[in-house]
Structure formats: C-alpha cells, structure tokens
Design an enzyme around this catalytic site. Structure first.
Site, mmCIF file in Angstrom:
data_model
loop_
_atom_site.group_PDB
_atom_site.id
_atom_site.type_symbol
_atom_site.label_atom_id
_atom_site.label_comp_id
_atom_site.label_asym_id
_atom_site.label_seq_id
_atom_site.Cartn_x
_atom_site.Cartn_y
_atom_site.Cartn_z
ATOM 1 C CB CYS A 2 -0.867 0.113 1.217
ATOM 2 S SG CYS A 2 -1.962 -1.342 1.384
ATOM 3 C CE LYS A 589 9.333 -2.370 -10.181
ATOM 4 N NZ LYS A 589 9.759 -3.352 -10.817
HETATM 5 O O1 M6R Z 1 12.250 -4.344 -4.912
HETATM 6 P P1 M6R Z 1 12.919 -5.785 -4.978
HETATM 7 O O2 M6R Z 1 13.769 -6.068 -5.925
HETATM 8 O O3 M6R Z 1 13.396 -6.248 -3.288
HETATM 9 O O4 M6R Z 1 11.448 -6.766 -5.259
HETATM 10 C C1 M6R Z 1 11.911 -8.090 -5.234
HETATM 11 C C2 M6R Z 1 10.802 -8.859 -5.953
HETATM 12 O O5 M6R Z 1 9.516 -8.538 -5.541
HETATM 13 C C3 M6R Z 1 10.955 -8.577 -7.363
HETATM 14 O O6 M6R Z 1 12.101 -8.703 -7.997
HETATM 15 C C4 M6R Z 1 9.702 -9.559 -8.102
HETATM 16 O O7 M6R Z 1 10.188 -10.841 -7.986
HETATM 17 C C5 M6R Z 1 9.205 -8.967 -9.518
HETATM 18 N N1 M6R Z 1 8.118 -8.557 -9.725
HETATM 19 C C6 M6R Z 1 9.978 -9.761 -10.812
HETATM 20 O O8 M6R Z 1 9.662 -9.295 -11.896
#
Ligand code: M6R
Length: 594
Positions: A2, A589
């Site tokens: 959120c 995201k």
């Molecule tokens: O912001 P972060 O890199 O820590 O996020 C990690 C994962 O949530 C992120 O890489 C997720 O797997 C993506 N949506 C993949 O495309």
C-alpha cells in the site's frame, strides 16, 4: 504494501492529491481512496481497482485543505470497496490511511465494544486497519499525547496518517517499519507520502520518519516526537533528481519502455560509477576482511544474487552463496558472521523480507551492502555501504532493467575487488555489451510469444548461468502471462519436471555456453521425444521449431544478454492475452510486508 499520502495547506484540487497518489501505484492497485476536508466538511471517496477508477469519481471542483489518500494491496480482507481505505470510525470522528499490518488486531478487537460490527469474524469481516481506527476512537483520545501513548498497545508495522473531523487543521502520524516522508513547500503546504518522489513536483527537500516516531501537524506546524514524547529535530534531505515524471513516452507500456532502456541504463551506470568513484572503497584490502560473501534477495533480485555468486566465485575464488531473504531469516547458523560480507539486493530497497534479513545480520555485527535502485530507500539507509544500480525509476511490476543493472553492478563490484585493471576492463565490457542487447530476431520472438500465450504450461531449462536465466525467464512469463512456467537445471528434467511435458508443451532451452550446450540439448531431446516444442535461445545453431540465435560473448556477460529476448517474449505474450504487463493480477511492485 500500500501507499499513503497526506496533505494539509492551501485549498488544493482533490484531483491533485490523486495525482500524487498515482505515483504510489507501484505499491498496490487493488483499490484506492481519498478523504478530503474543506469548509463544507469531510468527504470520503473510494473505488475498487486502480487509481484511474478512483479518478473518475472525483468531482472536478472538489478542493480540500486537509486530505489523506491510499492505494491498497490487499493483505487482510478481500479487495472490496468496504475494505478500501480511508477507513472512518463508527463515531465518524477518526479517519485513517495505513500502510503495513497490525499484527495484534484480533486482540485489539476483543478489547473494544464496537467489535461486534467490525470483528474479523463478523459478516462484514473487519480488516486490521478498521479495527485499529475503532480502537483509536474507543480510547476517547483528546490530545496528540494520548494518540502517541495508545501506540504502546499496537504491534506490527505501520505508516499511519489520521484525520480528526473535529480538528480540520490537524493530522496525526505514526510510523514503524513502513516508510514515510514529510515535506513542506515554499508556501508552507505540508505533504506526507510513502515515497518522497510523490511530492517532488512541489519540493525536493524532505524529512524521513524513523521507526517509533510520531508527528502532529497543526496550524501548518510540524511537531515530531519519539514514543516517550521527546521532541525530535530532523535533518532535511534532498532528492537527487528533480521530479521524475513517470511517463511511458511513445511506448504502449512501461515494461516495453524499460526493456528498451536497458542499453542506456547500463551505460549510465558505468558513467556514474566512474564519475562518483563508487567502487573505490571496494578493493582487495576491503575483501581481505572477509572469508565468504552472501547475497540475499527475493524474486528477480534473488536471481541476480544467484548470478552474483557465480561472478564472485569465478572472478575472486572466494566462497559465496545466494539466499532467499524470506527463508534466510531462519538461518541462525552463519559461520563467522563478522567475517561474512552481505550484499542485499533489491530494486526498491523496501522489500520487507530483505530488510528483516539485513537487520538480523547487522545485529550479529556483519558488514552489509545494499544494492538498490532507490538511494533513499530503507535498505540503503540501514546498510553500511550502498551500491546504486542507476536503472532509473522502474514502474512495471515485472523487473527488467533493474535486473540487468543489478547483474552489471555485481560484475563491476567483483572486478573492483580484484584489481583496478580488471575493473577498467569490466567497465569497457559493459559498455560494449550495451550495444548488443537487441541483436536478436524480433519476428521469431513475436512468433514464440504467440505460441507461449496459447499454452497453459511451459518448461524452461539451462545449465549454470543459463539455468539462472531460465529461472528468471520463467518468472517473467509466469507473472505477466499467467502461463504456469517452471524452470529447472536441464539435468533435473528427468528427475521430475519431464512429467509436465505433453504434446505441444513449450520447452524454452537456454544454451549459451559452448562447453555445456550439448548436454543441455541432450536433455531437451528427451522432452522433444515426449511432445515438447523446443524454443531455443542459443549461441549455437540447433534444429528446432523456434531458434533465437545470440552472438557469442564473454560467458560472464551472457546473462545480461540472454534474458532480453525472454523479457520481450513475456511482454508480447502478455499483450496477446489481454493482460496489462505493468500491473499483473495479485502482485505489486514493492513488497513491503513479510
Ligand atoms: O524491490 P525488490 O527487488 O526487492 O523486489 C523483489 C521482488 O519482489 C521482485 O524482483 C519481483 O520478483 C519482480 N516483480 C519480478 O519481476
């Protein structure tokens, strides 16, 4: 997860507050809402789905002097209008937006009389936030001091902004384990948000709330205290870039734009690292302090960790391992923590599991590096060192340019730890690589996308570096096409995954290593014999239905090249299925809850 926004100041069109909120949509898009106060009183408008749905309901002439707004990723309670924030207490006095999770909400509920109507067990199924605002209302809070004291009862994570309808010139704020920033512009209008980028159109100077801090805004003054009510004077920070407008330019989606931005992003990173001497402190002396390196991340960032391990082991010959953050927090037995170097990889720098893993290791006295795309993120603030990835804002949920920039940062980092000479060569290698990322046949990629989009399952295989690319490719396909794509090392195919294969199953074979390709193709032929259709991404010629031929390059650089056609295929397949690749279902995201 959120995202929350707060505003108090001169009359401002509510639409503008919604514009600010829309910059937080990366944190969730299950529902959105705003509560605005003006001389006519208070009005709350909410809508299920993305912020564009909310926007349609906002009256053009609605102007507000006090507003709170929220974009939701559902944790407790379904994605319904009833569960959308802001939430108002039954007595109508208090209105809240909340990012985080109130862990003891059931206990709080049992302590209040209004519980029957909002209990998590009632038909309405109250969420943790609904129970919290009822709890606040039931405590008959009169003063800000009462508000602060009440938080002794609250367990969990929260960034909270509360309105009191009887005090239209005030806001109450609490923060623990969820990010929150505050700023005031030249006219003394006050803005709050989960990300300072949101208000950078108005001012680029902001203050960061730390955990267990509270604020009272009244009469355009900001009063910040700790949990013991001791006043806190805060330093201001400045956003490096001016307002970073999140526009798709001429691209249909952010994801496509971000895929095509990769060459520029890689070059920008090299320039920035050289100009700012980012790697100067990471040299062989620095490395001599450690006997192992652990890389920690989630999702795509974890895949970057897997490649990082191979860089470190190949270039530096020192033991390294990749750890999934949400699992690593249970690993209590790290050998010699003080001689272990940790690299926490995260695009957002706000991923709750990664932050928790960092805090656990910091407590043990380990040295922690944050490798993130957001300089002011929580992870960057808490680590001992920061390695920026310079990808620029990544808006699409599917990570693309952040991944290639994470790989290049890890590649440069490993070379820096070796010698200056190696680092200089590595810079040149990345710049040269950046010119080759789109040297593949787009028409073939389009046909592959069409084929995959028509299927329910897909299997990805590869060996060594190519196995990681297969994993990352399968994740991309899964998250934005909903095709059940699974990756395994090619050698594992006949130990289980082969059972998935039936007539027509897409088998994506990543084979870019001359020494290993024949073994990978041996495995794939076993799947082909059982009906699989080979989709090959390789440096070798191979007889198959679909072949994406790649140029031979230094194997260490290959993972940054071989993933690009798969990102593109995933994007195209998503479009063919009518899915918005920027906002796939059920995801967000930034994953700020454990
Ligand atoms: O912001 P972060 O890199 O820590 O996020 C990690 C994962 O949530 C992120 O890489 C997720 O797997 C993506 N949506 C993949 O495309």
């Amino acid at each position: 997860m959120c995202g929350i926004v707060g505003y108090i100041g001169q009359p401002r069109r509510a639409e503008e507050i919604v514009d600010i909120l829309s910059l937080l949509e990366y944190r969730g898009y299950d529902s959105a809402g705003i509560s605005g106060i003006n001389d006519d009183g208070c009005k709350i408008i909410k809508e299920v789905g993305s912020i564009s749905n909310l926007r349609k309901k906002i009256p053009q002439q609605w102007s507000v002097t006090n507003a709170i707004a929220h974009t939701r990723w559902a944790t407790h309670g379904a994605s319904t209008l009833q569960n959308a924030h802001p939430h108002q207490s039954l007595d109508k006095k208090w209105i809240i937006v909340h990012n985080g999770i109130i862990e003891n909400y059931k206990e709080l509920c049992s302590r209040i009389s209004a519980c029957a109507n909002i209990s998590p067990n009632s038909r309405g199924g109250g969420t943790d936030t609904q129970i919290l605002i009822e709890y606040i209302a039931n405590k008959n809070i009169d003063t800000f001091e009462d508000f602060v004291k009440l938080f002794q009862d609250i367990k969990g994570s929260y960034a909270i902004i509360c309105q009191n309808t009887q005090k239209p010139n005030e806001l109450y704020i609490a923060k623990k384990n969820s990010p929150l920033y505050i700023a005031s512009d030249k006219d003394n209008n006050i803005f709050l948000a989960s990300d300072p980028v949101c208000f950078s159109k108005y001012t680029n100077v902001y203050k960061t709330f730390n955990d267990n801090e509270f604020a009272h805004i009244h009469d355009q003054k900001i009063f910040i205290v700790d949990s013991e009510l001791r006043p806190i004077i805060k330093e201001s920070s400045k956003l490096k870039d001016d307002f970073v407008e999140q526009t798709k330019l001429d691209y249909a989606h952010f994801m496509l734009k971000e895929i095509y931005e990769q060459p520029d992003a890689l070059r920008r990173q090299v320039d920035f690292y050289k100009e700012q001497k980012i790697l100067s402190k990471f040299n062989s002396d620095f490395l001599s302090r450690f006997n192992q390196i652990k890389l920690v991340g989630c999702g795509t960032a974890y895949h970057a960790c897997m490649i990082g391990v191979k860089y470190i082991e190949n270039i530096l010959s020192i033991p390294a391992s990749a750890e999934i953050a949400s699992e690593f927090v249970y690993n209590t037995n790290v050998f010699e923590p003080k001689r272990t170097l940790y690299i926490f990889v995260s695009q957002s720098g706000e991923t709750a599991d990664t932050i928790k893993a960092l805090n656990i290791q910091k407590e043990k006295g380990a040295t922690c590096i944050a490798l993130t795309n957001v300089a002011y993120s929580t992870l960057s603030q808490q680590a001992d060192y920061c390695l920026p990835i310079c990808a620029g804002p990544e808006v699409s949920v599917a990570s693309t340019k952040a991944y290639t920039c994470q790989l290049s940062a890890l590649y440069l980092f490993a070379n820096a730890l070796k010698t200056n000479e190696d680092l200089e060569k590595a810079y040149n290698n990345i710049v040269e690589l950046s010119t080759k990322l789109f040297d593949f046949n787009i028409e073939t990629a389009d046909k592959i996308a069409e084929y995959i989009s028509s299927k329910r399952d897909a299997v990805f295989i590869g060996k060594n570096f190519d196995f990681v690319t297969a994993r990352e490719g399968a994740l991309k396909i899964k998250e934005i096409t909903y095709v059940n794509a699974n990756a395994c090392p090619s050698g594992e195919l006949k130990h289980g995954y082969l059972a998935i294969v039936e007539e027509g199953t897409p088998l994506v074979v990543v084979a870019t290593d001359e020494e290993l390709n024949s073994k990978v193709f041996n495995s794939s032929s076993e799947a082909v014999a059982r009906g699989a259709v080979e989709i090959v991404i390789s440096t070798d010629d191979h007889e198959c239905k679909y072949l994406i031929k790649l140029k031979k390059i230094n194997p260490l650089l290959m993972p940054m090249l071989s993933i690009v056609p798969i990102q593109y295929i995933a994007y195209k397949a998503s479009i063919l299925k009518g899915i918005n690749p920027d906002k796939p279902r059920n995801l967000a995201k930034s994953v700020t809850v454990e």
